[in-house]
Each structure stands twice: as structure tokens, then as C-alpha cells.
Design a protein around this motif. Structure first.
Motif, PDB file in Angstrom:
ATOM      1  N   ALA A  72       0.867   0.341 -10.736  1.00 56.24           N
ATOM      2  CA  ALA A  72      -0.247   0.540  -9.809  1.00 56.24           C
ATOM      3  C   ALA A  72      -1.136   1.687 -10.277  1.00 56.24           C
ATOM      4  N   VAL A  73      -0.520   2.791 -10.631  1.00 60.08           N
ATOM      5  CA  VAL A  73      -1.282   3.961 -11.072  1.00 60.08           C
ATOM      6  C   VAL A  73      -1.961   3.688 -12.415  1.00 60.08           C
ATOM      7  N   GLY A  85      -2.655   7.670  -4.357  1.00 59.36           N
ATOM      8  CA  GLY A  85      -2.065   7.237  -3.091  1.00 59.36           C
ATOM      9  C   GLY A  85      -0.971   6.217  -3.201  1.00 59.36           C
ATOM     10  N   ALA A  86      -0.319   6.098  -4.355  1.00 62.59           N
ATOM     11  CA  ALA A  86       0.743   5.092  -4.487  1.00 62.59           C
ATOM     12  C   ALA A  86       1.882   5.345  -3.502  1.00 62.59           C
ATOM     13  N   GLU A  87       2.119   6.611  -3.155  1.00 65.11           N
ATOM     14  CA  GLU A  87       3.202   6.918  -2.219  1.00 65.11           C
ATOM     15  C   GLU A  87       2.912   6.332  -0.835  1.00 65.11           C
ATOM     16  N   LEU A 247      -7.768  -2.461  -5.025  1.00 64.59           N
ATOM     17  CA  LEU A 247      -6.930  -3.220  -4.099  1.00 64.59           C
ATOM     18  C   LEU A 247      -5.683  -3.771  -4.794  1.00 64.59           C
ATOM     19  N   LEU A 248      -5.827  -4.215  -6.038  1.00 61.71           N
ATOM     20  CA  LEU A 248      -4.653  -4.684  -6.782  1.00 61.71           C
ATOM     21  C   LEU A 248      -3.669  -3.541  -7.018  1.00 61.71           C
ATOM     22  N   SER A 249      -4.180  -2.354  -7.287  1.00 63.58           N
ATOM     23  CA  SER A 249      -3.323  -1.194  -7.461  1.00 63.58           C
ATOM     24  C   SER A 249      -2.521  -0.928  -6.195  1.00 63.58           C
ATOM     25  N   GLY A 250      -3.195  -0.966  -5.043  1.00 62.85           N
ATOM     26  CA  GLY A 250      -2.490  -0.775  -3.780  1.00 62.85           C
ATOM     27  C   GLY A 250      -1.448  -1.848  -3.532  1.00 62.85           C
ATOM     28  N   ALA A 251      -1.772  -3.091  -3.898  1.00 63.22           N
ATOM     29  CA  ALA A 251      -0.817  -4.184  -3.699  1.00 63.22           C
ATOM     30  C   ALA A 251       0.442  -3.984  -4.539  1.00 63.22           C
ATOM     31  N   LEU A 252       0.279  -3.539  -5.771  1.00 59.10           N
ATOM     32  CA  LEU A 252       1.449  -3.304  -6.630  1.00 59.10           C
ATOM     33  C   LEU A 252       2.352  -2.222  -6.054  1.00 59.10           C
ATOM     34  N   ALA A 253       1.746  -1.137  -5.577  1.00 55.67           N
ATOM     35  CA  ALA A 253       2.550  -0.077  -4.971  1.00 55.67           C
ATOM     36  C   ALA A 253       3.227  -0.575  -3.697  1.00 55.67           C
ATOM     37  N   GLY A 254       2.513  -1.384  -2.915  1.00 55.18           N
ATOM     38  CA  GLY A 254       3.113  -1.950  -1.709  1.00 55.18           C
ATOM     39  C   GLY A 254       4.300  -2.838  -2.022  1.00 55.18           C
ATOM     40  N   ILE A 255       4.197  -3.635  -3.065  1.00 55.69           N
ATOM     41  CA  ILE A 255       5.323  -4.473  -3.480  1.00 55.69           C
ATOM     42  C   ILE A 255       6.516  -3.604  -3.849  1.00 55.69           C
ATOM     43  N   GLY A 256       6.248  -2.446  -4.455  1.00 56.26           N
ATOM     44  CA  GLY A 256       7.336  -1.517  -4.767  1.00 56.26           C
ATOM     45  C   GLY A 256       8.109  -1.119  -3.525  1.00 56.26           C
TER      46      GLY A 256
END
Length: 372
Positions: A72-73, A85-87, A247-256
Motif C-alpha cells: 500500500a505504501v 495512513g496505512a495504520e 484509493l487502491l493504496s487504502g484498499a491494500l492496507a484495509g485487506i491487511g
């Protein structure tokens, strides 16, 4: 000396140099703290890879959310978006994944597991939407907004497990356990390694392919090099690229976050993450923002965190020293990168290291960047 050496290095070798600098600096810090570096590193190594079970059940399990948040980052940074904001996005994904997992009883795993991942990804995406809109509509810097959204996400999760999603008895600050069908299967019997690790590897490969061979990947690299030059020379709609990538970055972190709930904890609780979203910054930087490199650095940091307990038990060194090592990695990566950039500027034909290339010209030149 570092500058001359780094200038001749590729990304992998530069990461090795950064790690060597980190280990040396950490050894000095340990000595100053009154600890034995050899004993510390030995205990750390044994705790991380001392046995196949430890490596599979601890290091790789810890590496899974780090790979996902690191991706994501890395994706955001590669496009010039400073998503810190990945956390918070991970927490948003964990909340959504836990809710779907709890209410998924009675449904088959083939339905519930994708639903958990989808809900977590959508939640992370929506969590990133606020700083995205603030950036593209109002010009608000995303560093501050994403950082502040982290605190909102952490406290939202705390409110959730104390309030609407607290376990049925109302005793502990956590949710009920998710349904059996929502739990990721184990890859190897007798270990804690779950299928989320395969998902992380698959996403890393997919992102590399997209970044390397697709038009979108070229656009991301071009916008990251210089938005103005990308818009002029490449006729790229930079705002659209920024929105989609954010938005894709946020989605990847959310999947984490969703993977951590369905593969490890089976519930959401207070202080759910030990800082995966922040460590992801070091993971991405050490990997040179390369998706496949993130896998390697994610495993490295997973091993660090996995060995922290052994370092504390065997060498009497507080586990917080692992956080010191992670911070030193970031500083070392930035130092090596800065040395490389200064050397490259110094090697220009005019030899004027104090006259940086104009941003528009630099961006136009980098539109022919090599693939990720």
C-alpha cells in the motif's frame, strides 16, 4: 564514501548497504546502552529463524500484514502520494472484516472469505477517500491528513470493541470470535501460517505486473516523477491517477487488516495492531518501492518482530530495541538515497551539483523510466 559507493549500486545492493549501516549503528547504540550486540543479534536470529516452526509460525505470520501494508505504501509513494495512513486504513479494514466474519455464520467459506477480504478492502478504500478528496479538491497535504486519520481509526476501533461490537458477555474489550467459515485455512499443518500469506504474494506479483507492463503502471511512474511533465508530455490525467492510486493504496492496507482478523486473531480488540502501518513505511523504503522487493523486506521485518521476544528473554534486551532498528533502517535508506542523488547530480555533464535540473525537464526525461 557512502555517496561514491552508493552511486555504483543497484536497488538491491543499496538496500544491503542500508542494512549494513543499520546493523552497525544498532550495534553502537546497544554498546552505549550497556548491552552485548553479539548476544542481541544471536538471540534475535534464533527467535526469528531458529527452527522451521518459528520461521513459519512467527516470522512469516508477522510478515503477512507487513507485506500488504508495505505494498500500500509503496504504490502510493511511487505515484508521489505520501500516504502515511496505512495504520488507520488497516484498522478500518479490520473493523469491516470482523463485522462480516461475525455475521457470516452459516455461510460456506467460499462465500465468507472473499466477503471478508472485499469488505476490508472497501473499508480501507473509503478510509483513504477523505484525504484523497482533501488533496485533489482543496490541495491539503496528505501527510497530515493521513497521519491524523490513523488516530481516528485506532480510536474508532477502541470505541467499537467497547460499544456496538463488544463481545456478548460485555466483559472484554473485543468482539466475538468470527465464524469458523471466515477463518483462513492453514497452509502447513502444525503451523500458524495461513493462506493470507499466499494472498500477499499474489497481490505483490499482480502489482508488479501492472506496474511493469500496463499503461496505468506507466502513468503512475510518470506522475510520481513529475505530475506537470506527465500532464504535458504524456497527456496523462494526473488527478485521476492520483485518486485511483490513493484509493487502491487504502484498499491494500484495509485487506491487511481483514487478513489479520481472519488469519490470526479471529477477533478485533483494542490495540489490534502493533504498528504494522508505520513499519510498512520502512518496508516500502527498504524495498525501493518495488512490489516484489516488498515481499523480501516484509519477511525481514517480520523476522525482526518475531525475534524481539527471544532477544528480550535470552539477552535481557527490551523488545523495543527492534523499533530502534526499524527507525534506523528508514534513516539509513534515506541517507543512501540522498547520497546516490547527490552523486548523480554531481556527474552531470556541466558538473554543477548546485544547479538542480528544472522539475519540468526532469519529469519529461523520466517519462521513459524503466519498468518497476
Amino acid at each position: 564514501m557512502i555517496g561514491r559507493t552508493a552511486g555504483r549500486l543497484g536497488p538491491v545492493a543499496a538496500a544491503v548497504v542500508a542494512l549494513a549501516v543499520t546493523l552497525a549503528a544498532s550495534a553502537v547504540a546497544l554498546v552505549l546502552g550497556g548491552y552485548d550486540p553479539a548476544a542481541a543479534y544471536g538471540a534475535l536470529l534464533r527467535g526469528a529463524v531458529g527452527s522451521p516452526s518459528q520461521f513459519l509460525s512467527i516470522s512469516l505470520v508477522r510478515a503477512t500484514p507487513l507485506i500488504l501494508t508495505g505494498l500500500a505504501v509503496a504504490l502510493a509513494f511511487r505515484s508521489g502520494i505520501w500516504n502515511i495512513g496505512a495504520e488507520g486504513q488497516l484498522y478500518a479494514g479490520a473493523i469491516a472484516g470482523a463485522w462480516v466474519g461475525i455475521h457470516g455464520s452459516g455461510l460456506p467459506p467460499a462465500v465468507v472469505l472473499p466477503a471478508v477480504a472485499l469488505a476490508a478492502g472497501v473499508a480501507g478504500c473509503l478510509w483513504a477517500l477523505i484525504p484523497t478528496l482533501l488533496k485533489v479538491r482543496m490541495g491539503v497535504g496528505e501527510v497530515i491528513t493521513t497521519l491524523l486519520m490513523n488516530f481516528v481509526g485506532i480510536h474508532l476501533a477502541a470505541y467499537t470493541v467497547h460499544g456496538p461490537m463488544q463481545e456478548a458477555r460485555g466483559v472484554f474489550p473485543q468482539t466475538d470470535l468470527i465464524a469458523e467459515a471466515a477463518r483462513l485455512p492453514r497452509l502447513i499443518p502444525g503451523t500458524r501460517l495461513h493462506a493470507g500469506f499466499i494472498l500477499a504474494l499474489g497481490l505483490a506479483l499482480l502489482i508488479w505486473l501492472v506496474m511493469r507492463f500496463s499503461v496505468y503502471g506507466f502513468q503512475v511512474r510518470a506522475v510520481g516523477a513529475s505530475p506537470a511533465a506527465a500532464a504535458v508530455a504524456g497527456r496523462i490525467r494526473t488527478r485521476r491517477v492520483v485518486v485511483v492510486t490513493f484509493l487502491l493504496s487504502g484498499a491494500l492496507a484495509g485487506i491487511g487488516g481483514g487478513v489479520e482478523v481472519s488469519g490470526v486473531t479471529y477477533a478485533l480488540y483494542e490495540n489490534f495492531s502493533p504498528g504494522y502501518g508505520y513499519t510498512a513505511i520502512a518496508v516500502a523504503l527498504l524495498a525501493g518501492l518495488h512490489p516484489l522487493g516488498v515481499v523480501a523486506t516484509g519477511i525481514f521485518f517480520g523476522a525482526l518482530e518475531g525475534g524481539a521476544g527471544a532477544m528480550q528473554r535470552e539477552a535481557g534486551i527490551p523488545a523495543v530495541w527492534v523499533n530502534v532498528i526499524e527507525a534506523l533502517v528508514i534513516l539509513a535508506v534515506l541517507a543512501v538515497d540522498r547520497a546516490v542523488r547527490r552523486l548523480q547530480v554531481g556527474r552531470k555533464p556541466d558538473g554543477d551539483a548546485d544547479s538542480p535540473e528544472p522539475a519540468r525537464a526532469r519529469g519529461a526525461r523520466t517519462l521513459s523510466l524503466e519498468g518497476t
